[in-house]
Design a protein around this motif. Structure first.
Motif, PDB file in Angstrom:
ATOM      1  N   MET A   1      54.738  43.885  94.129  1.00 43.69           N
ATOM      2  CA  MET A   1      53.300  44.092  94.015  1.00 43.69           C
ATOM      3  C   MET A   1      52.621  42.961  93.239  1.00 43.69           C
ATOM      4  O   MET A   1      51.431  42.756  93.399  1.00 43.69           O
ATOM      5  CB  MET A   1      52.993  45.426  93.332  1.00 43.69           C
ATOM      6  N   ASN A   2      53.394  42.252  92.398  1.00 40.10           N
ATOM      7  CA  ASN A   2      52.809  41.124  91.675  1.00 40.10           C
ATOM      8  C   ASN A   2      52.310  40.055  92.624  1.00 40.10           C
ATOM      9  O   ASN A   2      51.265  39.452  92.387  1.00 40.10           O
ATOM     10  CB  ASN A   2      53.812  40.532  90.688  1.00 40.10           C
ATOM     11  N   ASP A   3      53.073  39.809  93.716  1.00 46.86           N
ATOM     12  CA  ASP A   3      52.637  38.827  94.702  1.00 46.86           C
ATOM     13  C   ASP A   3      51.332  39.280  95.355  1.00 46.86           C
ATOM     14  O   ASP A   3      50.448  38.465  95.598  1.00 46.86           O
ATOM     15  CB  ASP A   3      53.712  38.617  95.771  1.00 46.86           C
ATOM     16  N   LEU A   4      51.230  40.578  95.650  1.00 45.53           N
ATOM     17  CA  LEU A   4      50.018  41.104  96.263  1.00 45.53           C
ATOM     18  C   LEU A   4      48.848  41.009  95.288  1.00 45.53           C
ATOM     19  O   LEU A   4      47.726  40.682  95.673  1.00 45.53           O
ATOM     20  CB  LEU A   4      50.227  42.545  96.738  1.00 45.53           C
ATOM     21  N   ARG A   5      49.117  41.248  94.003  1.00 49.91           N
ATOM     22  CA  ARG A   5      48.065  41.122  92.982  1.00 49.91           C
ATOM     23  C   ARG A   5      47.529  39.691  92.957  1.00 49.91           C
ATOM     24  O   ARG A   5      46.324  39.463  92.981  1.00 49.91           O
ATOM     25  CB  ARG A   5      48.586  41.492  91.603  1.00 49.91           C
ATOM     26  N   THR A   6      48.429  38.722  92.953  1.00 47.40           N
ATOM     27  CA  THR A   6      48.036  37.313  92.944  1.00 47.40           C
ATOM     28  C   THR A   6      47.258  36.972  94.208  1.00 47.40           C
ATOM     29  O   THR A   6      46.237  36.277  94.153  1.00 47.40           O
ATOM     30  CB  THR A   6      49.288  36.414  92.821  1.00 47.40           C
ATOM     31  N   PHE A   7      47.752  37.468  95.340  1.00 46.36           N
ATOM     32  CA  PHE A   7      47.089  37.232  96.626  1.00 46.36           C
ATOM     33  C   PHE A   7      45.662  37.778  96.591  1.00 46.36           C
ATOM     34  O   PHE A   7      44.712  37.075  96.927  1.00 46.36           O
ATOM     35  CB  PHE A   7      47.904  37.893  97.746  1.00 46.36           C
ATOM     36  N   LEU A   8      45.495  39.043  96.182  1.00 48.11           N
ATOM     37  CA  LEU A   8      44.172  39.662  96.143  1.00 48.11           C
ATOM     38  C   LEU A   8      43.245  38.961  95.153  1.00 48.11           C
ATOM     39  O   LEU A   8      42.071  38.745  95.439  1.00 48.11           O
ATOM     40  CB  LEU A   8      44.286  41.146  95.789  1.00 48.11           C
ATOM     41  N   HIS A   9      43.787  38.615  93.996  1.00 46.85           N
ATOM     42  CA  HIS A   9      42.969  37.971  92.965  1.00 46.85           C
ATOM     43  C   HIS A   9      42.470  36.609  93.438  1.00 46.85           C
ATOM     44  O   HIS A   9      41.415  36.138  92.986  1.00 46.85           O
ATOM     45  CB  HIS A   9      43.745  37.839  91.652  1.00 46.85           C
ATOM     46  N   GLY A  10      43.175  36.005  94.375  1.00 44.81           N
ATOM     47  CA  GLY A  10      42.761  34.724  94.929  1.00 44.81           C
ATOM     48  C   GLY A  10      41.704  34.825  96.017  1.00 44.81           C
ATOM     49  O   GLY A  10      41.162  33.811  96.458  1.00 44.81           O
ATOM     50  N   LEU A  11      41.396  36.030  96.462  1.00 45.89           N
ATOM     51  CA  LEU A  11      40.383  36.218  97.502  1.00 45.89           C
ATOM     52  C   LEU A  11      38.997  36.307  96.862  1.00 45.89           C
ATOM     53  O   LEU A  11      38.818  36.980  95.846  1.00 45.89           O
ATOM     54  CB  LEU A  11      40.664  37.493  98.298  1.00 45.89           C
ATOM     55  N   PRO A  12      37.997  35.652  97.470  1.00 41.29           N
ATOM     56  CA  PRO A  12      36.644  35.674  96.888  1.00 41.29           C
ATOM     57  C   PRO A  12      36.109  37.082  96.623  1.00 41.29           C
ATOM     58  O   PRO A  12      35.420  37.301  95.634  1.00 41.29           O
ATOM     59  CB  PRO A  12      35.795  34.951  97.934  1.00 41.29           C
ATOM     60  N   ALA A  13      36.429  38.033  97.468  1.00 42.81           N
ATOM     61  CA  ALA A  13      35.903  39.392  97.306  1.00 42.81           C
ATOM     62  C   ALA A  13      36.463  40.099  96.071  1.00 42.81           C
ATOM     63  O   ALA A  13      35.845  41.032  95.562  1.00 42.81           O
ATOM     64  CB  ALA A  13      36.217  40.226  98.547  1.00 42.81           C
ATOM     65  N   PHE A  14      37.627  39.655  95.586  1.00 41.42           N
ATOM     66  CA  PHE A  14      38.292  40.366  94.492  1.00 41.42           C
ATOM     67  C   PHE A  14      38.568  39.502  93.266  1.00 41.42           C
ATOM     68  O   PHE A  14      39.125  39.980  92.285  1.00 41.42           O
ATOM     69  CB  PHE A  14      39.608  40.978  94.993  1.00 41.42           C
ATOM     70  N   GLU A  15      38.169  38.236  93.280  1.00 42.71           N
ATOM     71  CA  GLU A  15      38.533  37.318  92.200  1.00 42.71           C
ATOM     72  C   GLU A  15      37.893  37.663  90.858  1.00 42.71           C
ATOM     73  O   GLU A  15      38.441  37.335  89.812  1.00 42.71           O
ATOM     74  CB  GLU A  15      38.193  35.882  92.599  1.00 42.71           C
ATOM     75  N   ARG A  16      36.768  38.342  90.871  1.00 38.22           N
ATOM     76  CA  ARG A  16      36.072  38.628  89.605  1.00 38.22           C
ATOM     77  C   ARG A  16      36.597  39.866  88.877  1.00 38.22           C
ATOM     78  O   ARG A  16      36.182  40.156  87.761  1.00 38.22           O
ATOM     79  CB  ARG A  16      34.574  38.759  89.849  1.00 38.22           C
ATOM     80  N   PHE A  17      37.524  40.588  89.502  1.00 37.88           N
ATOM     81  CA  PHE A  17      37.993  41.837  88.902  1.00 37.88           C
ATOM     82  C   PHE A  17      39.102  41.604  87.886  1.00 37.88           C
ATOM     83  O   PHE A  17      39.945  40.723  88.047  1.00 37.88           O
ATOM     84  CB  PHE A  17      38.439  42.816  89.987  1.00 37.88           C
TER      85      PHE A  17
END
Length: 164
Positions: A1-17
């Protein structure tokens, strides 16, 4: 899930969270695999879920019911969202999404979205904003198709006949 967290955090829609908000999102997502040719979302049917493509390619097609035109297909890839309108009750999908290659996607069902909204309202608001943008885009496309259909039905004016 850490890889998915990094992936999501890198997306513009989710980077600010922050981490807690991302943890709440991750807790509601389920990874799903789709084989090539699988229809993930079918136009004019209620979609089963929102999908964030983690890997693979999805062909997105839309058949315009007004005028019967096929719109140009496009490919959705890593980081793109499909099935967004499945989060809205009784909202049929405006497009068909078919796996072109093997696809891994993070799935968020409407039920899990509602749970996420209670746990991480900022993430829920971001998804609501994305839905609103999609609905506005779809409305513009329908309006354009209606105008084109009406233009084909009405007889040309004298000026249009003279000057094309």
């Amino acid at each position: 899930m850490n890889d998915l967290r990094t992936f999501l955090h890198g997306l513009p829609a989710f980077e600010r969270f922050n981490e807690r908000q991302l943890d709440n999102l991750l807790a509601q997502l389920r990874l799903k695999d789709f084989e090539p040719g699988h229809r993930i979302v079918v136009q004019d049917s209620q979609g089963p879920a929102l999908y964030i493509i983690v890997s693979g390619t999805v062909e997105v097609t839309r058949h315009e019911t007004i005028g019967g035109e096929e719109q140009e297909a496009y490919d959705a890839r890593d980081g793109e969202v499909i099935g967004l309108l499945s989060l809205v009750s009784n909202m049929p999908s405006p497009e068909t999404c078919t796996a072109k290659t093997k696809v891994v996607a993070a799935e968020l069902t409407p039920e899990r979205y509602h749970a996420l909204y209670l746990l991480a309202p900022a993430v829920g608001h971001q998804l609501q904003y994305m839905v609103a943008v999609q609905l506005a885009r779809d409305l513009q496309q329908k309006n354009k198709a209606l105008r084109k259909g009406l233009a084909q039905l009405k007889p040309a004016s004298l000026l249009e006949r003279l000057f094309g």
